[in-house]
Design a protein around this motif. Sequence first.
Motif, mmCIF file in Angstrom:
data_model
loop_
_atom_site.group_PDB
_atom_site.id
_atom_site.type_symbol
_atom_site.label_atom_id
_atom_site.label_comp_id
_atom_site.label_asym_id
_atom_site.label_seq_id
_atom_site.Cartn_x
_atom_site.Cartn_y
_atom_site.Cartn_z
ATOM 1 N N ILE A 1 46.548 61.946 62.916
ATOM 2 C CA ILE A 1 46.794 61.537 61.789
ATOM 3 C C ILE A 1 46.535 59.952 62.636
ATOM 4 C CG2 ILE A 1 48.694 59.985 60.729
ATOM 5 C CD1 ILE A 1 50.102 62.572 60.302
ATOM 6 N N ARG A 2 45.310 59.276 61.824
ATOM 7 C CA ARG A 2 44.994 57.619 62.133
ATOM 8 C C ARG A 2 44.888 57.191 61.096
ATOM 9 N NH1 ARG A 2 39.074 57.133 64.444
ATOM 10 N NH2 ARG A 2 39.995 54.434 65.559
ATOM 11 N N THR A 3 44.921 55.351 61.419
ATOM 12 C CA THR A 3 44.937 54.337 60.764
ATOM 13 C C THR A 3 44.362 53.343 61.767
ATOM 14 O OG1 THR A 3 46.669 55.326 58.780
ATOM 15 C CG2 THR A 3 45.811 53.178 58.708
ATOM 16 N N HIS A 4 43.215 52.708 61.226
ATOM 17 C CA HIS A 4 42.562 51.629 61.676
ATOM 18 C C HIS A 4 42.000 50.146 60.851
ATOM 19 C CE1 HIS A 4 40.191 49.075 64.392
ATOM 20 N NE2 HIS A 4 39.484 49.603 63.188
ATOM 21 N N ILE A 5 43.403 48.985 61.147
ATOM 22 C CA ILE A 5 42.775 48.010 60.126
ATOM 23 C C ILE A 5 41.642 46.933 60.940
ATOM 24 C CG2 ILE A 5 44.083 46.389 58.845
ATOM 25 C CD1 ILE A 5 44.597 49.254 58.258
ATOM 26 N N ARG A 6 40.813 47.004 59.876
ATOM 27 C CA ARG A 6 40.118 46.429 60.997
ATOM 28 C C ARG A 6 40.010 44.253 59.602
ATOM 29 N NH1 ARG A 6 33.490 46.814 61.925
ATOM 30 N NH2 ARG A 6 33.531 44.883 63.273
ATOM 31 N N ASN A 7 40.277 43.877 60.080
ATOM 32 C CA ASN A 7 39.803 42.325 59.414
ATOM 33 C C ASN A 7 38.757 41.334 60.084
ATOM 34 O OD1 ASN A 7 40.999 40.285 57.534
ATOM 35 N ND2 ASN A 7 42.206 39.198 59.058
ATOM 36 N N LEU A 8 38.225 41.963 58.597
ATOM 37 C CA LEU A 8 36.508 40.639 58.974
ATOM 38 C C LEU A 8 36.619 39.872 57.782
ATOM 39 C CD1 LEU A 8 34.733 43.492 58.757
ATOM 40 C CD2 LEU A 8 34.842 42.604 60.662
ATOM 41 N N GLN A 9 37.664 39.128 57.357
ATOM 42 C CA GLN A 9 37.317 37.262 56.760
ATOM 43 C C GLN A 9 38.738 36.477 57.886
ATOM 44 O OE1 GLN A 9 40.599 36.588 54.452
ATOM 45 N NE2 GLN A 9 41.952 37.540 56.084
ATOM 46 N N VAL B 1 38.336 46.102 51.099
ATOM 47 C CA VAL B 1 39.177 45.296 50.624
ATOM 48 C C VAL B 1 39.118 43.838 50.558
ATOM 49 C CG1 VAL B 1 42.234 44.444 49.543
ATOM 50 C CG2 VAL B 1 41.264 47.312 50.728
ATOM 51 N N SER B 2 38.349 43.134 49.485
ATOM 52 C CA SER B 2 38.380 41.619 49.767
ATOM 53 C C SER B 2 39.813 40.597 49.405
ATOM 54 C CB SER B 2 37.440 41.544 47.921
ATOM 55 O OG SER B 2 37.343 40.400 47.754
ATOM 56 N N THR B 3 40.206 40.180 49.790
ATOM 57 C CA THR B 3 40.885 39.460 50.608
ATOM 58 C C THR B 3 40.796 38.146 49.195
ATOM 59 O OG1 THR B 3 40.838 38.095 52.184
ATOM 60 C CG2 THR B 3 42.034 39.717 52.522
ATOM 61 N N ASP B 4 39.406 37.821 48.858
ATOM 62 C CA ASP B 4 39.313 37.077 47.803
ATOM 63 C C ASP B 4 39.995 37.518 46.765
ATOM 64 O OD1 ASP B 4 37.980 35.396 50.033
ATOM 65 O OD2 ASP B 4 35.798 36.226 49.442
ATOM 66 N N THR B 5 39.573 38.355 46.052
ATOM 67 C CA THR B 5 39.887 39.239 45.129
ATOM 68 C C THR B 5 41.425 39.347 45.201
ATOM 69 O OG1 THR B 5 37.354 39.949 44.219
ATOM 70 C CG2 THR B 5 39.888 40.501 43.066
#
Length: 92
Positions: A2-10, A83-87
């Motif tokens: 069980i692994r969740t990785h969050i990456r923020n490229l914006q 996920v597009s944060t802009d949209t």
Amino acid sequence: MIRTHIRNLQKRLPVDRALIKQIADAVFSKERPGCAYQLSVCLVTDARIRKLNSRFHHRDTPTDVLAFPLNDDPEDIVADIFVSTDTAVSQS
């Protein structure tokens, strides 16, 4: 596993990566209890998601979410989600 990785490229939207991870883990716990999963969530701009949408779906437009399953086993989910944060902001 069980692994969740969050990456923020914006940079447009401040993001609480720990909260997003907590929500994703809670959804899996409720919807698929006992399921092993590896989930990568990548927050991107419209420009980045448009390139991905064009490359993988042949649609030269931005979209809100693209999900890519990386295996065929329903008991062991491995996926990348963009996920597009802009949209997301414009649709909210």
